[in-house]
Scaffold this motif. Structure first.
Motif, PDB file in Angstrom:
ATOM      1  N   ALA A 372      13.506 127.569  24.582  1.00 41.18           N
ATOM      2  CA  ALA A 372      13.227 128.818  25.073  1.00 41.18           C
ATOM      3  C   ALA A 372      13.104 128.537  26.763  1.00 41.18           C
ATOM      4  CB  ALA A 372      12.340 129.675  24.379  1.00 41.18           C
ATOM      5  N   ASN A 373      12.330 127.806  26.856  1.00 44.19           N
ATOM      6  CA  ASN A 373      12.056 127.793  28.350  1.00 44.19           C
ATOM      7  C   ASN A 373      13.409 127.271  29.184  1.00 44.19           C
ATOM      8  OD1 ASN A 373      11.212 124.908  30.320  1.00 44.19           O
ATOM      9  ND2 ASN A 373       9.998 126.779  30.674  1.00 44.19           N
ATOM     10  N   PHE A 374      14.339 126.579  28.641  1.00 43.90           N
ATOM     11  CA  PHE A 374      15.636 125.938  29.259  1.00 43.90           C
ATOM     12  C   PHE A 374      16.305 127.671  29.580  1.00 43.90           C
ATOM     13  CE2 PHE A 374      20.097 124.992  28.598  1.00 43.90           C
ATOM     14  CZ  PHE A 374      20.200 124.544  29.946  1.00 43.90           C
ATOM     15  N   ILE A 375      16.263 128.225  28.441  1.00 37.37           N
ATOM     16  CA  ILE A 375      17.003 129.511  28.557  1.00 37.37           C
ATOM     17  C   ILE A 375      16.510 130.284  29.589  1.00 37.37           C
ATOM     18  CG2 ILE A 375      17.941 131.725  27.047  1.00 37.37           C
ATOM     19  CD1 ILE A 375      19.440 128.687  26.598  1.00 37.37           C
ATOM     20  N   ASP A 376      15.024 130.585  29.557  1.00 37.71           N
ATOM     21  CA  ASP A 376      14.742 131.346  30.645  1.00 37.71           C
ATOM     22  C   ASP A 376      14.755 130.799  31.820  1.00 37.71           C
ATOM     23  OD1 ASP A 376      13.301 132.935  28.737  1.00 37.71           O
ATOM     24  OD2 ASP A 376      11.401 131.883  28.877  1.00 37.71           O
ATOM     25  N   CYS A 377      14.762 129.415  32.231  1.00 36.80           N
ATOM     26  CA  CYS A 377      14.991 128.923  33.496  1.00 36.80           C
ATOM     27  C   CYS A 377      16.656 129.221  33.836  1.00 36.80           C
ATOM     28  CB  CYS A 377      14.586 127.361  33.569  1.00 36.80           C
ATOM     29  SG  CYS A 377      12.732 127.336  33.392  1.00 36.80           S
ATOM     30  N   ILE A 378      17.480 129.093  32.907  1.00 31.13           N
ATOM     31  CA  ILE A 378      18.759 129.512  33.388  1.00 31.13           C
ATOM     32  C   ILE A 378      18.966 130.784  34.042  1.00 31.13           C
ATOM     33  CG2 ILE A 378      21.132 130.036  32.531  1.00 31.13           C
ATOM     34  CD1 ILE A 378      20.729 128.025  30.331  1.00 31.13           C
ATOM     35  N   LYS A 379      18.166 131.747  33.462  1.00 32.42           N
ATOM     36  CA  LYS A 379      18.147 133.139  34.067  1.00 32.42           C
ATOM     37  C   LYS A 379      17.161 133.084  35.229  1.00 32.42           C
ATOM     38  CE  LYS A 379      18.291 134.966  29.227  1.00 32.42           C
ATOM     39  NZ  LYS A 379      17.564 135.433  28.332  1.00 32.42           N
ATOM     40  N   SER A 380      16.117 132.585  35.210  1.00 35.78           N
ATOM     41  CA  SER A 380      15.404 132.668  36.462  1.00 35.78           C
ATOM     42  C   SER A 380      15.674 131.872  37.749  1.00 35.78           C
ATOM     43  CB  SER A 380      13.561 132.490  36.004  1.00 35.78           C
ATOM     44  OG  SER A 380      13.710 131.167  35.738  1.00 35.78           O
ATOM     45  N   ARG A 381      16.404 130.631  37.390  1.00 40.57           N
ATOM     46  CA  ARG A 381      16.547 129.565  38.331  1.00 40.57           C
ATOM     47  C   ARG A 381      15.352 128.510  38.595  1.00 40.57           C
ATOM     48  NH1 ARG A 381      21.166 129.257  36.392  1.00 40.57           N
ATOM     49  NH2 ARG A 381      21.844 127.811  38.067  1.00 40.57           N
ATOM     50  N   ASN A 382      14.229 128.879  37.678  1.00 40.54           N
ATOM     51  CA  ASN A 382      13.085 128.118  37.897  1.00 40.54           C
ATOM     52  C   ASN A 382      13.360 126.555  37.345  1.00 40.54           C
ATOM     53  OD1 ASN A 382      11.794 129.953  38.840  1.00 40.54           O
ATOM     54  ND2 ASN A 382      10.613 130.714  37.222  1.00 40.54           N
ATOM     55  N   THR A 383      12.531 125.885  37.781  1.00 45.88           N
ATOM     56  CA  THR A 383      12.576 124.421  37.325  1.00 45.88           C
ATOM     57  C   THR A 383      12.138 124.423  35.899  1.00 45.88           C
ATOM     58  OG1 THR A 383      12.424 123.535  39.423  1.00 45.88           O
ATOM     59  CG2 THR A 383      11.812 122.030  37.834  1.00 45.88           C
ATOM     60  N   PRO A 384      12.806 123.682  34.768  1.00 44.50           N
ATOM     61  CA  PRO A 384      12.342 123.613  33.495  1.00 44.50           C
ATOM     62  C   PRO A 384      11.159 123.097  33.267  1.00 44.50           C
ATOM     63  CG  PRO A 384      14.525 123.566  33.410  1.00 44.50           C
ATOM     64  CD  PRO A 384      14.120 123.617  34.927  1.00 44.50           C
ATOM     65  N   ALA A 385      10.434 122.804  32.229  1.00 43.60           N
ATOM     66  CA  ALA A 385       9.204 122.228  31.970  1.00 43.60           C
ATOM     67  C   ALA A 385       9.368 120.643  32.018  1.00 43.60           C
ATOM     68  CB  ALA A 385       8.769 122.424  30.453  1.00 43.60           C
ATOM     69  N   CYS A 386      10.701 120.187  31.548  1.00 40.76           N
ATOM     70  CA  CYS A 386      10.462 118.877  31.789  1.00 40.76           C
ATOM     71  C   CYS A 386      11.942 118.583  32.887  1.00 40.76           C
ATOM     72  CB  CYS A 386      10.859 118.008  30.491  1.00 40.76           C
ATOM     73  SG  CYS A 386      11.196 116.097  30.740  1.00 40.76           S
ATOM     74  N   SER A 387      11.616 118.438  34.120  1.00 43.07           N
ATOM     75  CA  SER A 387      12.634 118.501  35.152  1.00 43.07           C
ATOM     76  C   SER A 387      13.347 117.023  35.004  1.00 43.07           C
ATOM     77  CB  SER A 387      11.700 118.670  36.520  1.00 43.07           C
ATOM     78  OG  SER A 387      11.117 117.322  36.805  1.00 43.07           O
ATOM     79  N   ILE A 388      14.292 117.163  35.916  1.00 40.08           N
ATOM     80  CA  ILE A 388      15.342 115.943  36.041  1.00 40.08           C
ATOM     81  C   ILE A 388      14.221 114.776  36.509  1.00 40.08           C
ATOM     82  CG2 ILE A 388      16.093 116.524  38.206  1.00 40.08           C
ATOM     83  CD1 ILE A 388      18.170 114.885  35.770  1.00 40.08           C
ATOM     84  N   GLU A 389      13.408 115.169  37.333  1.00 42.13           N
ATOM     85  CA  GLU A 389      12.510 114.106  38.007  1.00 42.13           C
ATOM     86  C   GLU A 389      11.646 113.509  36.794  1.00 42.13           C
ATOM     87  OE1 GLU A 389      13.070 117.059  39.607  1.00 42.13           O
ATOM     88  OE2 GLU A 389      14.151 116.330  41.389  1.00 42.13           O
ATOM     89  N   ASN A 390      11.080 114.398  36.012  1.00 46.74           N
ATOM     90  CA  ASN A 390      10.149 113.684  34.991  1.00 46.74           C
ATOM     91  C   ASN A 390      11.237 112.935  33.841  1.00 46.74           C
ATOM     92  OD1 ASN A 390       8.964 117.094  34.720  1.00 46.74           O
ATOM     93  ND2 ASN A 390       8.060 115.565  35.854  1.00 46.74           N
ATOM     94  N   GLY A 391      12.139 113.610  33.578  1.00 43.70           N
ATOM     95  CA  GLY A 391      13.094 112.734  32.779  1.00 43.70           C
ATOM     96  C   GLY A 391      13.675 111.331  33.303  1.00 43.70           C
ATOM     97  N   SER A 392      14.079 111.221  34.513  1.00 45.81           N
ATOM     98  CA  SER A 392      14.634 110.235  35.391  1.00 45.81           C
ATOM     99  C   SER A 392      13.258 109.122  35.490  1.00 45.81           C
ATOM    100  CB  SER A 392      15.111 110.636  36.687  1.00 45.81           C
ATOM    101  OG  SER A 392      15.495 109.517  37.330  1.00 45.81           O
ATOM    102  N   LEU A 393      12.257 109.633  36.040  1.00 42.26           N
ATOM    103  CA  LEU A 393      11.208 108.546  36.065  1.00 42.26           C
ATOM    104  C   LEU A 393      10.700 107.951  35.022  1.00 42.26           C
ATOM    105  CD1 LEU A 393       9.230 107.615  38.601  1.00 42.26           C
ATOM    106  CD2 LEU A 393       7.726 109.172  37.420  1.00 42.26           C
ATOM    107  N   VAL A 394      10.585 108.648  33.747  1.00 44.91           N
ATOM    108  CA  VAL A 394      10.295 107.902  32.715  1.00 44.91           C
ATOM    109  C   VAL A 394      11.071 107.032  32.156  1.00 44.91           C
ATOM    110  CG1 VAL A 394      10.640 109.680  31.019  1.00 44.91           C
ATOM    111  CG2 VAL A 394       8.475 108.260  30.861  1.00 44.91           C
ATOM    112  N   ALA A 395      12.541 107.608  32.057  1.00 42.26           N
ATOM    113  CA  ALA A 395      13.431 106.625  31.730  1.00 42.26           C
ATOM    114  C   ALA A 395      13.536 105.396  32.234  1.00 42.26           C
ATOM    115  CB  ALA A 395      14.801 107.285  31.452  1.00 42.26           C
TER     116      ALA A 395
END
Ligand SMILES: NC(=O)c1ccc[n+]([C@@H]2O[C@H](COP(=O)([O-])OP(=O)(O)OC[C@H]3O[C@@H](n4cnc5c(N)ncnc54)[C@H](O)[C@@H]3O)[C@@H](O)[C@H]2O)c1
Length: 444
Positions: A372-395
Motif C-alpha cells: 500500500a505504501n508503494f501504491i501511495d508513493c506511485i501517486k505522491s512520487r515520495n520515496t517508499p518505506a524501503c528505498s533503493i538505497e536501503n535495499g542496495s546497501l543491505v544486499a
C-alpha cells in the motif's frame, strides 16, 4: 466484496482505457505536475509469478484502483494458472507475456512487481526503469554487488519510484522498536546479534538431472546465469541455495534482518570490516552450494552487527528460530515478525532494573502495508518505506559476507573504487559474468 471489486475494476477499465494516463512515459501518473487522485487507476504487471511475486500482486489487488493488466513468466504452466487466478480475482484476464521486454513495451502499464529469482532481478528492473515504470522489486535487490549499484543508478537516472520488498520497513512494531532504540530507551546501542535458522536453507534432497518439464523455457529461466542441464532441486523455490541464482540464507534472510540493524543507527555506508566463518558442514544428501553454517561480523568504529545462520535447524536464542537482539547498555530488545520484548539489565546499586519492564509488544504482518505504501508513493512520487538505497546497501552487506567466506578473507570495502581494494579474489565476485546474449547494462 469480491463482486463489488470486480464491478469497480470493470468500470474503471472502461473509463480509462486508452486515456491520457497511459500516454506519458516517464511519469505516467503525474498530470500537470500533480499526482492523480488517490483513487485513480493504476495498471500493474507482474514478472515472475509463482510464489512471492504473486503474493505481492494479491496484496496490490486489495487496493482500490489497482488493476493487473499483465503477467510474465517463463513457465507457461504457472503463467496459465496465475492468469486464471487473477481473472477470478478481478473479473478481467491479464495479458500473458513470456518475455519481460515485450511487457515493458506495453505503455498501458504504470508499475511492475519483480518476483523472479534473484539472478533475474537486475535486467527486468533496468528495463522497467527505461520504460518509465515504477517498480516493486523483491529482495535481495540483486544477486551481486555490481547489479545493486547499477539498479540504484538506474532508479535515479530515470527518476522511478522503487519499493524493495523488505517489508519490515513498513511493520508497525518494527518502526516502534526502532524509535524506542533511537530514543535511547535501551541505553547506548553497541551490538546487534542476528540469527536465522531455517530447515529450508539446506535445499531439497539431491536428484539427478532430468529433461526440462513441458512448458518451461529453461534457457530463459537461466537467463544470464551459466548454461546447464535441468535439475529439479535447483529450480522453482530451491534456486536460492545455488550461487548462480541466489546467496542462501545469508542473502535470503540477511537482507530482511540486517536492514533493521542498519536502520537502528541510520547507517548509509558499508561497514569498516567484514569477517565471516563457517562452511557446508551438514546434510550432504541435500542439494546446496550456499553455506549451511555461517557466522559473520560487520564491524564499525563503535558498533558491531553479528549474524549467524544454521540451515537445517530451527532452534535459536530466546526461543525464536530467527530474530534480532539489540544489545544496549541498559537493556536488550529482542524482535522478530511476531513482536518484540525487552530484557532490562539489573542495577546492583539501586537494586532495580535499569529500565522499566514493559509488556511484550505484538507484531502483525506488513506485506500488505508495504505494498500500500508503494501504491501511495506511485501517486505522491515520495520515496517508499524501503528505498533503493536501503535495499542496495543491505544486499551489498549480505553479498560481502558471502564473499568473505568464499574467499576466506577479511574484507574492507573501498567506497571510492567500489571494490575490496587489492583483494583480487574477492573483487572477482563483485560483477557477474552474464551469459550471452544477455548483457549487463551500463548506466551512464
Ligand atoms: N519479501 C519476502 O518476504 C520474500 C519471501 C519469499 C521470496 N522473496 C523473494 O521473491 C523472489 C521470488 O522468490 P520465489 O520464492 O517466489 O521464487 P519462485 O521460484 O517460487 O518463483 C519465481 C518465478 O519467476 C519465474 N521466472 C524465472 N525467470 C523468469 C524470467 N526471466 N521472466 C519471467 N519469469 C521468470 C519462475 O518461472 C517462477 O514462476 C526472490 O527474489 C525472493 O528472494 C521475498
Amino acid at each position: 466484496m469480491f463482486h463489488s471489486r470486480r464491478k469497480f475494476i470493470k468500470s474503471t477499465l472502461k473509463v480509462t482505457a486508452g486515456s491520457a494516463i497511459a500516454g506519458s512515459i516517464l511519469s505516467p501518473l503525474i498530470v500537470n505536475g500533480k499526482s492523480l487522485l488517490p483513487n485513480e487507476k493504476i495498471n500493474i504487471a507482474l514478472v515472475g509469478c509463482k510464489s512471492m511475486g504473486f503474493y505481492d500482486l494479491e496484496n496490490a489487488l486489495k487496493i482500490p484502483g489497482v488493476v493487473c493488466v499483465a503477467l510474465c513468466d517463463v513457465d507457461e504452466n504457472i503463467l496459465g494458472e496465475k492468469c486464471a487466478e487473477v481473472e477470478k480475482l478481478q473479473g478481467i484476464a491479464p495479458i500473458k507475456y513470456k518475455d519481460y521486454q515485450k511487457l515493458m513495451d506495453n505503455k498501458d502499464i504504470h508499475a511492475v512487481i519483480i518476483g523472479t529469482p534473484d539472478h533475474w532481478h537486475c535486467l527486468p528492473f533496468i528495463a522497467a526503469c527505461e520504460a518509465g515504470k515504477d517498480i516493486y522489486v523483491e529482495k535481495p535487490l540483486a544477486n551481486s554487488i555490481a547489479e545493486c549499484e547499477l539498479m540504484e543508478a538506474a532508479t535515479h537516472k530515470y527518476n522511478r519510484v522503487v519499493q524493495v520488498g523488505q517489508q519490515q520497513r513498513s511493520g508497525a512494531h518494527f518502526k516502534q522498536a526502532i524509535e524506542f532504540i533511537k530514543a535511547g530507551k535501551i541505553g547506548v546501542l553497541r551490538k546487534v546479534n542476528i540469527w536465522a535458522n531455517f530447515s529450508y536453507g539446506i535445499g531439497r534432497p539431491k536428484v539427478a538431472d532430468s529433461p526440462v518439464p513441458a512448458g518451461v523455457d529453461f534457457n530463459k529461466w537461466l537467463g544470464p546465469a551459466p548454461l546447464r542441464s535441468f535439475n529439479a532441486s535447483r529450480f522453482h523455490g530451491s534456486w536460492r541455495m545455488f550461487w548462480d541464482y541466489g546467496g542462501g540464507l545469508m542473502t535470503d534472510w540477511g537482507v530482511h534482518l540486517i536492514d533493521m540493524a542498519l536502520w537502528a543507527k541510520d547507517i548509509t555506508v558499508m561497514p569498516d570490516i567484514i569477517t565471516a566463518a563457517g562452511g557446508n558442514f551438514c546434510c550432504p544428501s541435500f542439494a546446496h552450494e550456499t553455506f549451511d553454517t555461517m557466522n559473520t561480523s560487520f564491524q564499525f568504529k563503535d558498533y558491531l552487527i553479528n549474524w549467524e545462520h544454521t540451515a537445517g535447524s530451527e532452534v535459536g536464542p530466546y526461543g525464536r528460530n530467527y530474530g534480532l537482539a539489540f544489545v544496549g547498555t541498559d537493556a536488550t530488545l529482542v524482535i522478530d515478525r511476531d513482536g518484540w520484548e525487552l530484557f532490562p539489565e539489573w542495577d546492583n546499586d539501586s537494586k532495580k532494573h535499569k529500565v522499566p519492564i514493559i509488556e511484550k509488544q505484538v507484531g502483525v504482518g506488513s506485506h500488505d502495508i508495504h505494498m500500500a505504501n508503494f501504491i501511495d508513493c506511485i501517486k505522491s512520487r515520495n520515496t517508499p518505506a524501503c528505498s533503493i538505497e536501503n535495499g542496495s546497501l543491505v544486499a551489498k552487506y549480505a553479498h560481502a559476507a558471502n564473499i568473505a567466506l568464499r574467499t576466506k578473507s577479511q574484507l574492507i570495502w573501498n567506497n571510492t573504487k567500489h571494490n575490496f581494494g587489492n583483494n583480487s579474489a574477492a573483487n572477482a565476485f563483485i560483477t557477474p559474468v552474464y551469459r550471452k546474449p544477455w548483457v549487463l547494462p551500463v548506466i551512464s
